[in-house]
Scaffold this active site. Structure first.
Site, short mmCIF file in Angstrom:
data_model
loop_
_atom_site.label_atom_id
_atom_site.label_comp_id
_atom_site.label_asym_id
_atom_site.label_seq_id
_atom_site.Cartn_x
_atom_site.Cartn_y
_atom_site.Cartn_z
CB SER A 11 45.10 -2.43 -0.26
OG SER A 11 46.45 -2.50 0.13
CG ASP A 42 49.32 -2.05 -2.34
OD1 ASP A 42 49.25 -1.57 -3.48
OD2 ASP A 42 48.43 -1.94 -1.48
CG MET A 44 55.27 -1.08 -1.72
SD MET A 44 54.95 -0.01 -0.32
CE MET A 44 53.18 0.25 -0.51
CG HIS A 73 49.89 -1.22 -7.11
ND1 HIS A 73 49.43 -0.24 -6.25
CD2 HIS A 73 50.70 -0.58 -7.99
CE1 HIS A 73 49.93 0.92 -6.60
NE2 HIS A 73 50.71 0.74 -7.65
CG MET A 75 53.75 0.65 -6.01
SD MET A 75 52.93 1.04 -4.46
CE MET A 75 52.15 -0.52 -4.13
CG MET A 144 49.32 5.71 -7.86
SD MET A 144 48.72 4.23 -7.02
CE MET A 144 48.87 4.70 -5.29
CG ASP A 182 45.98 2.18 -4.68
OD1 ASP A 182 45.65 2.23 -3.48
OD2 ASP A 182 46.94 1.50 -5.09
N GLY A 184 43.89 6.56 0.05
CA GLY A 184 43.04 7.48 0.80
C GLY A 184 41.56 7.33 0.53
N GLY A 204 42.58 0.21 1.69
CA GLY A 204 43.38 -0.55 2.66
C GLY A 204 42.93 -0.27 4.08
C1 DX5 Z 1 49.85 2.86 -1.64
C2 DX5 Z 1 49.21 1.56 -2.08
C3 DX5 Z 1 47.79 1.46 -1.71
C4 DX5 Z 1 47.54 1.41 -0.22
C5 DX5 Z 1 46.24 2.11 0.00
O1 DX5 Z 1 51.11 2.96 -2.16
O2 DX5 Z 1 49.31 1.42 -3.48
O3 DX5 Z 1 47.16 0.35 -2.35
O4 DX5 Z 1 47.46 0.12 0.31
O5 DX5 Z 1 46.08 2.28 1.36
P1 DX5 Z 1 44.95 3.25 1.96
O6 DX5 Z 1 43.64 2.75 1.45
O7 DX5 Z 1 45.13 3.06 3.44
O8 DX5 Z 1 45.27 4.63 1.49
ZN ZN Z 2 48.06 -0.20 -4.42
#
Ligand code: DX5
Ligand code: ZN
Length: 229
Positions: A11, A42, A44, A73, A75, A144, A182, A184, A204
């Protein structure tokens, strides 16, 4: 390299935006050895999630500099408003949240008619039952494992049984859709996700911005994801 390796979707949310092209080029260089088969983008909107990230211009620029597929993705509220724009910008798959798309069946069909893959995304508290009618129509389900909106959050372990149950649903329905997780995901949590049934891992902060750098981080994640096989 065998095709049954776990796929990793870095990511770019965690990349250094002052050198995004260079970060992406580095991921692309090590993609074959790490099982990276796409980038995860991502988007947002500050409404569906509290954070604002980036949008269509960034996708357009990325599409010019990488051959990796751009899994996007969304959001964003009412994602159906922007499907054409993202495909025109270079998205190769569009993932929409079931919590944000009011007419999910129509939206999924529209995405497919645009010639890209369609995925649906579920927040941690959204039950799998919402998938019953749509599962045969989608190419991918993204579960998620954090609440969406931010990178670098702690993995929610109680999502693991949900991954297991979705793997069973996919198996019982005998369909070929991918199961991606996706949030953590790192060298500690990757194997648990794979054991539960995930075949694609978004990562990410475990890939970008580590002190060890992208090559080492990707290698470590891939090794953890594929350990014990
Ligand atoms: C969170 C995103 C993820 C994010 C993951 O809302 O959808 O894709 O980038 O980031 P890490 O891998 O750092 O949790
Ligand atoms: Zn994502």
């Amino acid at each position: 390299m065998s095709d049954d390796r776990v796929k990793i979707a870095p990511s770019i949310l965690a990349a250094d935006f002052t050198r995004l092209g260079a970060d992406v080029a580095e991921v692309e260089k090590f993609a074959p050895s790490a099982g990276v088969d796409r980038l995860h983008i991502d988007v947002m909107d500050g409404m569906f999630v509290p954070n604002i990230s980036f949008g269509i211009p960034v996708l357009k620029s990325l599409a010019k500099v990488t051959r990796l597929p751009l899994e996007t993705h969304l959001m964003i509220e009412a994602p159906e408003r922007y499907l054409e724009d993202f495909v025109a910008a270079g998205s190769t798959s569009l993932l929409v949240h079931v919590e944000a798309a009011h007419h999910l069946h129509r939206t999924v069909q529209r995405i497919k008619s645009l010639g890209v893959k369609a995925g649906v995304v579920l927040n941690p508290a959204t039950p799998l039952t919402v998938l019953e009618e749509i599962l045969p129509d989608v190419d991918l389900v993204l579960l998620m494992t954090v609440n969406p909106g931010f990178g670098g959050q702690k993995f929610i372990r109680s999502t693991l049984p949900k991954v297991q149950r979705l793997r069973m649903m996919i198996h019982e329905m005998n369909i070929g859709c991918e199961l991606e997780v996706d949030g953590g995901v790192d060298a500690q949590t990757a194997r648990d996700c794979v054991s539960a049934g995930a075949d694609v891992l978004v990562a990410g902060s475990a890939v970008f911005g580590t002190v060890e750098g992208i090559e080492t981080s990707l290698g470590r994640l891939a090794a953890a994801a594929n350990s014990g096989e």
